[in-house]
Design a protein around this motif. Structure first.
Motif, PDB file in Angstrom:
ATOM      1  N   CYS A  25       0.905  -1.174  -0.084  1.00  0.00           N
ATOM      2  CA  CYS A  25       0.075   0.110  -0.014  1.00  0.00           C
ATOM      3  C   CYS A  25       0.972   1.508  -0.145  1.00  0.00           C
ATOM      4  CB  CYS A  25      -0.784  -0.018   1.060  1.00  0.00           C
ATOM      5  SG  CYS A  25      -1.940  -1.400   1.257  1.00  0.00           S
ATOM      6  N   CYS A  51       1.166   2.396  -3.378  1.00  0.00           N
ATOM      7  CA  CYS A  51       0.152   2.322  -4.300  1.00  0.00           C
ATOM      8  C   CYS A  51      -0.204   3.700  -4.832  1.00  0.00           C
ATOM      9  CB  CYS A  51      -0.928   1.374  -3.791  1.00  0.00           C
ATOM     10  SG  CYS A  51      -2.264   1.264  -4.600  1.00  0.00           S
ATOM     11  N   CYS A  85      -9.038   3.972  -2.195  1.00  0.00           N
ATOM     12  CA  CYS A  85      -9.183   2.447  -1.802  1.00  0.00           C
ATOM     13  C   CYS A  85      -9.748   2.278  -0.310  1.00  0.00           C
ATOM     14  CB  CYS A  85      -7.479   1.553  -1.645  1.00  0.00           C
ATOM     15  SG  CYS A  85      -7.476  -0.073  -1.113  1.00  0.00           S
TER      16      CYS A  85
END
Ligand code: SF4
Length: 231
Positions: A212, A215, A221
């Motif tokens: 993450c 990301c 998200c």
């Protein structure tokens, strides 16, 4: 020296809700920037070769398939030539790929059926594709999407995990996720979104530990247990 604490975050957790339409568009936009040239990693020169490569790639890596298929397709570029081979002959080319014995049988049988029932052409129809030996729902969807440009969403293990984890489209099985993704993602983005989701799942939003911290789609998200940057 102090021992590093084990990471106990539950990476199987689903998002608590589906993304809103606005969040979904933002998420896909971020993936589009991350994977600007996204396309299948399989190497093929025709719908038939894509069909064979996709069938061979089940529970195997695309890289392992790409290593084996140049010699196989040099020997048998189309269904007419492939149907003439025996499963043992096909097996000689694909021994490095998992489940090769069964796959060799299926490749010969699906080639024979394409010749006998479909005039030598890979059918452009989901139900017809699914009658071919070794061709399931996902493989049929890959052919429709990649070879024929249809707005369908093949859902593999990466896509299923990512859809549930992020809140893109939650569902209990691949068919439910597939249907929900096809409804929720704008039609003109479905073809490319298929590649974005697979690449993101394969290389960033990994099964055991999503990365993450690096990301590009983190802001929309909804995964509750995001992985922080390594210390
Ligand atoms: S932020 Fe983490 S969980 Fe969400 S998509 Fe990116 S890698 Fe996956």
């Amino acid at each position: 020296m102090a021992k590093k604490a084990a990471d106990t975050r539950d990476t199987k957790a689903s998002a608590p809700r589906d993304m809103t339409h606005k969040e979904l568009l933002g998420f896909l936009n971020d993936l589009a920037r991350t994977w600007p040239d996204a396309e299948t990693e399989l190497v093929f020169a025709s719908p038939f070769q894509l069909l064979v490569s996709t069938a061979l790639a089940a529970q195997a890596t695309d890289a392992s398939v790409n290593k084996a298929t140049p010699a196989l397709f040099a020997k048998a570029p189309g269904p007419a030539e492939m149907a003439q081979l025996t499963p043992e002959e096909v097996g000689d080319y694909i021994r490095t790929i998992g489940l090769w014995r069964n796959k060799a049988k299926n490749v010969v049988a699906l080639s024979a059926k394409i010749m006998s029932d479909y005039n030598g052409e890979v059918p452009r129809d989901r139900a017809a594709l699914e009658t071919l030996p070794g061709v399931g729902r996902k493989t049929a969807a890959v052919i429709l999407n990649v070879a024929y440009g249809e707005p369908v969403m093949p859902v593999d293990t990466h896509c299923f995990r990512l859809a549930n984890r992020t809140g893109l489209a939650r569902g209990k099985d691949v068919v439910e996720v597939e249907k929900r993704l096809e409804t929720r993602i704008p039609r003109n983005l479905i073809r490319e979104a298929h590649h974005w989701l697979i690449l993101q799942g394969r290389y960033v939003c990994k099964a055991r530990k999503p990365e993450c911290w690096r990301c590009a789609a983190i802001r929309n998200c909804l995964f509750p247990n995001k992985t922080p940057a390594p210390a």
